[in-house]
Design an enzyme around this catalytic site. Structure first.
Site, PDB file in Angstrom:
ATOM      1  N   GLU A 110       0.802  -1.229   0.000  1.00 14.38           N
ATOM      2  CA  GLU A 110       0.000   0.000   0.000  1.00 14.38           C
ATOM      3  C   GLU A 110       0.837   1.283   0.000  1.00 14.38           C
ATOM      4  OE1 GLU A 110      -2.881  -0.106   3.162  1.00 14.38           O
ATOM      5  OE2 GLU A 110      -3.972  -1.756   2.247  1.00 14.38           O
ATOM      6  N   GLU A 118      -5.500  -8.510   1.008  1.00 15.87           N
ATOM      7  CA  GLU A 118      -6.035  -8.190   2.340  1.00 15.87           C
ATOM      8  C   GLU A 118      -7.513  -7.873   2.226  1.00 15.87           C
ATOM      9  OE1 GLU A 118      -4.201  -4.990   4.581  1.00 15.87           O
ATOM     10  OE2 GLU A 118      -2.186  -5.768   4.203  1.00 15.87           O
TER      11      GLU A 118
HETATM   12  C1  BGC Z   1      -2.542  -2.491   6.024  1.00 17.79           C
HETATM   13  C2  BGC Z   1      -2.478  -3.256   7.327  1.00 17.79           C
HETATM   14  C3  BGC Z   1      -3.537  -2.720   8.279  1.00 17.79           C
HETATM   15  C4  BGC Z   1      -4.885  -2.980   7.657  1.00 17.79           C
HETATM   16  C5  BGC Z   1      -6.060  -2.526   8.502  1.00 17.79           C
HETATM   17  C6  BGC Z   1      -3.933  -2.174   5.562  1.00 17.79           C
HETATM   18  O1  BGC Z   1      -3.998  -0.821   5.284  1.00 17.79           O
HETATM   19  O2  BGC Z   1      -1.778  -3.108   5.040  1.00 17.79           O
HETATM   20  O3  BGC Z   1      -1.189  -3.147   7.832  1.00 17.79           O
HETATM   21  O4  BGC Z   1      -3.445  -3.270   9.537  1.00 17.79           O
HETATM   22  O5  BGC Z   1      -4.987  -2.360   6.411  1.00 17.79           O
HETATM   23  O6  BGC Z   1      -6.014  -1.157   8.720  1.00 17.79           O
END
Ligand code: BGC
Length: 447
Positions: A168, A356
């Site tokens: 990101e 993610e």
């Molecule tokens: C990031 C993580 C973070 C997650 C939740 C993403 O932006 O890669 O490190 O914990 O989102 O906020």
């Protein structure tokens, strides 16, 4: 929509993601150098309740047990990151063999447990020594970063087949170098624009170096992305939404595809050319094997005269009275479908993996159990949108839940719990939440 694991086909990569700084702790063990997050979280007032990650989930010591849990949950792929300052304590120069040994042990243990390691090279924890030299605003970061990539490829590339260059970039440049709410806490365009350009160069050059050193590797990089919609159909809201979409969703991928930065929608971005050197347009390009998309929510945007540069502001989910997570992010499953569709719109993108997706909710430990039905339904609803994309024939090749265990959620500290596994941070006890059991059964083909 009713779906099972089979609805996604045999070739689909299922996994779970985590990051070094959020989980490892042991911030100075075995020769590790400080990272910008070690320093930032030591400054009073920067992190919710002044939390820090000196111990975090103690993953540095507890990795075997946590990888056992991954296997127990039937999760075949584990995405985690390397802490740059563990293997180059000063960011460059002297190598710390103990740091390399540590990641070798983690990788080997994953493989022994039949868990495929997916390595992120940079998940926001820049060595502090490099920040003292300007960090992401210094063009030299390209050569510092390439030395680091080379070392990781040489030391881990015989066993690690799946790589992600950056996590990101918009978040670490935007929150870290423009808004100042993440490490290293710098602000303004004079920091943001060079940081963006150097991160985009590192993204492509890092990918290219991995390709040279590890021709067989599966090489990707990850982007945060959100569906951006206008607050109303008024032209100025529609235009504001287009600007925010360009910033949130297009800024880092388009240069890598050879399309350049999205100047047309964000005119002030042209100032980034101040930081260009000859041939940079070419150096920004790299043909990734996959693009990692990280989606949590959507953003609703309206015109705002007083917001500098963007003239746009986000209309928060609480104001809109929609369902939210503990991060106050709207629960909006269609967002993930729309993002898969949007990134499918770039013909050059070969594969898309959701690297993610997940949610924080106020979990409670009751009689030794954590029942988190809201997280289960969040995951089911988002996955049903992923399946919809798959059934429409869109490219979508994998899905990783954020995250394995509750952990250090950056400026929010330990308060938002994102894990499939609950951690009692006083005792470091792990308890599989209902969502973890749900994922385990889903991956076993039982639901
Ligand atoms: C990031 C993580 C973070 C997650 C939740 C993403 O932006 O890669 O490190 O914990 O989102 O906020």
């Amino acid at each position: 929509m009713v779906f099972t694991k089979n609805s996604f086909g045999d070739q689909f990569s299922w996994g779970v993601s985590a990051a070094a700084y959020q989980t490892e702790g042991s911030h100075l063990s075995d020769g590790k150098g400080l990272s910008i997050w070690d320093v930032f979280s030591g400054i009073k007032g920067k992190i919710n309740q002044n939390h820090h990650a000196q111990t975090a989930c103690d993953f540095y010591n507890a990795y075997e047990g946590d990888i056992d849990l991954i296997r127990e949950l039937n999760i075949p792929n584990f995405r985690f990151s390397v802490a740059w300052s563990r293997i180059f304590p000063a960011g460059t120069g002297q190598i710390n063999q103990k740091g390399i040994d540590h990641y070798n042990k983690v990788i080997d243990y994953c493989l022994e447990q039949n868990v495929e390691p997916w390595l992120t090279l940079y998940h926001w924890d820049l060595p502090h020594a490099l920040e003292l030299k300007g960090g992401w605003t210094n063009r030299d970061i390209v050569s510092w970063f390439l030395d680091y990539v080379e070392l990781c490829a040489n030391k881990f590339g015989d066993r690690v087949k799946n790589w992600m260059v950056l996590n990101e970039p918009l978040v670490f440049t935007g929150a870290g170098y423009f808004l100042g709410i993440h490490a290293p806490g710098r602000t303004g365009l004079k920091n943001f624009l060079p940081a963006v350009h150097h991160a985009t160069l590192c993204q492509a050059q890092g990918g290219a170096l991995l390709r040279d050193l590890l021709p067989e590797a599966n090489i990707g990089t990850t982007f945060s992305c959100s569906l951006v919609e206008p607050f109303s159909q008024k032209q100025r809201d529609v235009n504001a939404a287009a600007r925010v979409d360009a910033l949130l969703n297009r800024l880092f991928i388009e240069p890598s595809l050879g399309l350049g930065y999205p100047y047309q929608d964000i005119p002030f971005l042209r100032q980034i050319e101040k930081y260009f050197q000859p041939d940079d347009a070419d150096k920004l390009k790299f043909d990734f094997d996959f693009i990692g998309l990280q989606n949590y929510t959507r953003e609703v945007v309206r015109y705002s005269l007083f917001t500098p540069y963007m003239h746009a502001k986000l209309v928060g989910a609480l104001k809109r009275k929609v369902p939210v997570t503990a991060m106050k992010w709207e629960v909006y499953p269609q967002s993930i479908y729309e993002m898969i569709k949007k990134f499918n719109g770039y013909n050059q993108v070969k594969k898309i993996i959701i690297t993610e997706n997940g949610a924080a909710f106020p979990d409670e430990l009751v009689n030794g159990e954590v029942d988190d039905p809201l997280r289960v339904s969040y995951l089911e609803n988002y996955l049903s949108q992923v399946v919809k994309a798959k059934q429409e024939g869109l490219k979508i090749d994998g899905y990783f839940v954020w995250t394995l265990t509750d952990n250090f959620e950056w400026a929010e500290g330990y308060h938002p719990r994102f894990g499939l596994i609950y951690i009692d941070f006083d005792t470091q006890t792990r308890i599989i939440k209902s969502s973890g059991k749900w994922y385990r059964d889903f991956l076993a083909g039982k639901s």
